[in-house]
Design an enzyme around this catalytic site. Structure first.
Site, PDB file in Angstrom:
ATOM      1  N   ASP A 116       0.841  -1.201   0.000  1.00 18.32           N
ATOM      2  CA  ASP A 116       0.000   0.000   0.000  1.00 18.32           C
ATOM      3  C   ASP A 116       0.874   1.249   0.000  1.00 18.32           C
ATOM      4  OD1 ASP A 116      -2.197   1.609   0.004  1.00 18.32           O
ATOM      5  OD2 ASP A 116      -2.792   1.198   2.071  1.00 18.32           O
TER       6      ASP A 116
ATOM      7  N   ARG B 259      -0.005   8.931   1.154  1.00 18.52           N
ATOM      8  CA  ARG B 259      -0.714   8.951   2.452  1.00 18.52           C
ATOM      9  C   ARG B 259      -0.027   8.037   3.472  1.00 18.52           C
ATOM     10  NH1 ARG B 259      -3.558   6.381  -1.331  1.00 18.52           N
ATOM     11  NH2 ARG B 259      -3.622   4.116  -1.129  1.00 18.52           N
ATOM     12  N   ASN B 260       0.797   7.116   3.003  1.00 23.89           N
ATOM     13  CA  ASN B 260       1.484   6.187   3.902  1.00 23.89           C
ATOM     14  C   ASN B 260       2.980   6.480   4.041  1.00 23.89           C
ATOM     15  OD1 ASN B 260      -0.777   4.799   4.687  1.00 23.89           O
ATOM     16  ND2 ASN B 260      -0.676   3.379   2.959  1.00 23.89           N
TER      17      ASN B 260
ATOM     18  N   ASP C  24       3.449   2.035   7.698  1.00 23.34           N
ATOM     19  CA  ASP C  24       2.373   1.071   7.459  1.00 23.34           C
ATOM     20  C   ASP C  24       2.736  -0.066   6.530  1.00 23.34           C
ATOM     21  OD1 ASP C  24       0.829   2.502   9.144  1.00 23.34           O
ATOM     22  OD2 ASP C  24      -0.387   3.473   7.608  1.00 23.34           O
TER      23      ASP C  24
END
Ligand code: AMP
Length: 512
Positions: free
Chosen positions: A362, A366-367, A380
């Site tokens: 992922d 945003r991570n 993450d």
């Protein structure tokens, strides 16, 4: 018993398994040779603090950074203090005795990555071992350094070689330090030195062809993260040891807080919405994540899983997610070189995961989290495996599975084939996010259209103002055949290469 209760029980058992008694986790508990640890300068006290007798031998250590005790069993020390390591068998945290400084004569635990053997090159204030050329420039041009500030680092381009970086009127010049067959060092062949110390001492007195006479060693920035929160390899920690201070944001899994561990240590606390995943799966994954440590990966410190909501305790990054950071900035402060540098950092963290055969699944802006001085770290990793939930239309169900569609490689969407190469695809999308200051990829398309058109060869066009070389990298990441996509190692090297191509700092043959 309810499924959830069963799961919780499993988790508690699993957590208990991770808390091995110290003698087991430490491996062969051979009592370490009493070594000594020391700490460095900057002490401005007029009367020197009382010192314990300094043991003879080459086992004295010097503290490279200040450290404030986090538990009653820790020792506080300041850079420049000397310490004797009494037991190094635990690896990341040593039992030591302070020889000088505020804790002189006291015994306690110290983080091993804060000290270096006193006679070693690592204990030299000017030695910045694995600092990259780009980071050297960032460090030297940061506040606090003046003309002539310098550091010596391992060369990126030639392993085993060293480089000297010097601040010259606000610009950084780099010199290769070469070695003769007899091991002597030189910057210019007509002056050779038996040791690096002698080389530094010479150029501190005479510029002798360098852009400036060497003055103060470059200021060290923040102390590094300790490996783990404390000497106890605690995995499951008591919830009462965590104080939630303020909410930082809310994500797919729950809320994130700034917190304080043991009333001493700033941490980030992810609270998980009850029922987001099977805790047993999570604990198994988290145990792997905890072992993966790299300066460009967020460190997972500990968990609280005995009650819900589960807490995941990680290192704290003051500037939040890269996506928000880019969107807020919109190019007001960040230049193209900052953007490339941030991309290079992400590639570096991912290159480490690649080496560990670990898949992120992922990767997206945003991570990625941002700290001081645009430091970026990938967060993450692995979590997507244990929970995928719908959030703002990013994770969209496809035949029962949820994917961040616009970031996911076609083979992962269509055949559930996740690999480091599907992470490389996502990295190409992340580059697009970086270059556009956080725009949604495929801005005019729905997830469904993306899923339909990618297998037919459609790719996003180059965003406005995107240098061709950057778009070339994106396109390489989006090759249909995943084997033709670059490795993260290559991506890191290509992105860092942008700065090596900057010829402004090479103006004579000895510089590069
Ligand atoms: P997440 O649940 O990971 O999507 O996180 C939600 C938000 O919390 C992010 O967008 C960040 O702004 C913030 N956040 C998450 N982890 C951290 C951290 N380790 N340090 C600081 N802020 C964080």
């Amino acid at each position: 018993m309810e499924i959830r209760e069963k799961c919780l029980l499993c988790c508690q058992r699993l957590a208990a398994c991770f808390q091995k008694p110290r003698s087991e986790t430490d491996g062969t508990a051979v009592p370490a040779r009493p070594d000594i640890v020391v700490v460095i300068p900057g002490q401005t006290t007029s009367s020197p603090p009382p010192s314990a007798p300094i043991p003879a031998g080459n086992s004295v250590y010097l503290a490279l950074y200040d450290y404030t005790a986090r538990t009653k069993e820790d020792l506080s020390f300041m850079a420049g203090d000397k310490l004797e390591a009494l037991d190094k068998s635990a690896g990341d945290w040593w039992h030591a005795r302070a020889l000088t400084g505020v804790s002189a004569s006291k015994q306690g635990y110290i983080p091993a990555n804060y000290v270096a053997p006193v006679e070693s090159i690592d204990a030299e204030l000017w030695y910045f071992a694995d600092t990259k050329r780009l980071d050297a420039e960032k460090l030297l041009t940061a506040a606090g350094n003046r003309h002539g500030a310098f550091l010596i680092r391992n060369s990126e381009s030639q392993s085993g070689e060293l480089s000297l970086s010097v601040l010259d009127q606000g610009k950084v010049k780099h010199y290769k330090i070469r070695r003769l067959d007899n091991g002597h060092y030189y910057v210019s062949r007509n002056k050779t030195f038996e040791t690096l110390k002698e080389l530094v001492s010479h150029y501190s007195r005479y510029d002798d062809g360098l852009c400036a006479r060497l003055q103060e060693p470059c200021k060290k920035m923040e102390a590094p993260q300790t490996n783990g929160l404390s000497y106890k390899d605690q995995w499951e920690i008591p919830r009462s040891s965590i104080r939630l201070l303020r909410r930082l944001g809310a994500g797919q899994f729950g809320e994130v807080y700034e917190g304080l561990w043991n009333n001493t240590t700033a941490v980030a606390v992810k609270t998980l919405k009850p029922g987001t995943m099977c805790q047993q799966d999570f604990l198994r994954e988290a145990q792997i994540m905890k072992k993966i440590r790299h300066p460009k990966l967020i460190q997972l410190y500990a968990v609280c899983t005995v009650e819900e909501p589960i807490y995941i305790i990680t290192e704290l990054m003051h500037n939040g997610s890269l996506l928000e950071f880019l969107q807020k900035d919109k190019g007001s402060r960040l230049s193209l070189s900052h953007q490339i540098e941030m991309a290079a950092q992400v590639a570096s963290g991912m290159a480490f995961l690649e080496l560990q055969n670990y898949i992120h699944r992922d990767l997206a802006a945003r991570n990625v989290l941002v700290g001081e001085n645009n430091i970026c770290k990938v967060a993450d990793f692995g979590l997507a495996r244990v929970f995928m939930v719908e959030s703002e239309n990013i994770y969209e169900a496809k035949e029962g599975t949820k994917f961040p569609v616009k970031w996911t490689a076609p083979e992962a969407i269509n055949d559930n084939k996740f690999s480091i190469k599907s992470d490389v695809w996502s990295f190409g999308i992340l580059l697009y996010e970086i270059i556009t200051f956080g725009q949604m990829p495929y801005p005019a398309m729905t997830n469904y259209q993306v899923v339909q058109r990618i297998p037919m060869g459609y790719r996003m066009p180059a965003p406005p103002h995107c240098p061709k070389v950057m778009y070339d990298i994106m396109q390489d990441c989006w090759k249909e055949n995943e084997q033709e996509r670059p490795t993260f190692e290559t991506l890191q090297w290509r992105l860092e290469g942008f700065f090596d191509m900057d010829v402004s700092s090479y103006d004579d043959a000895s510089r590069y």
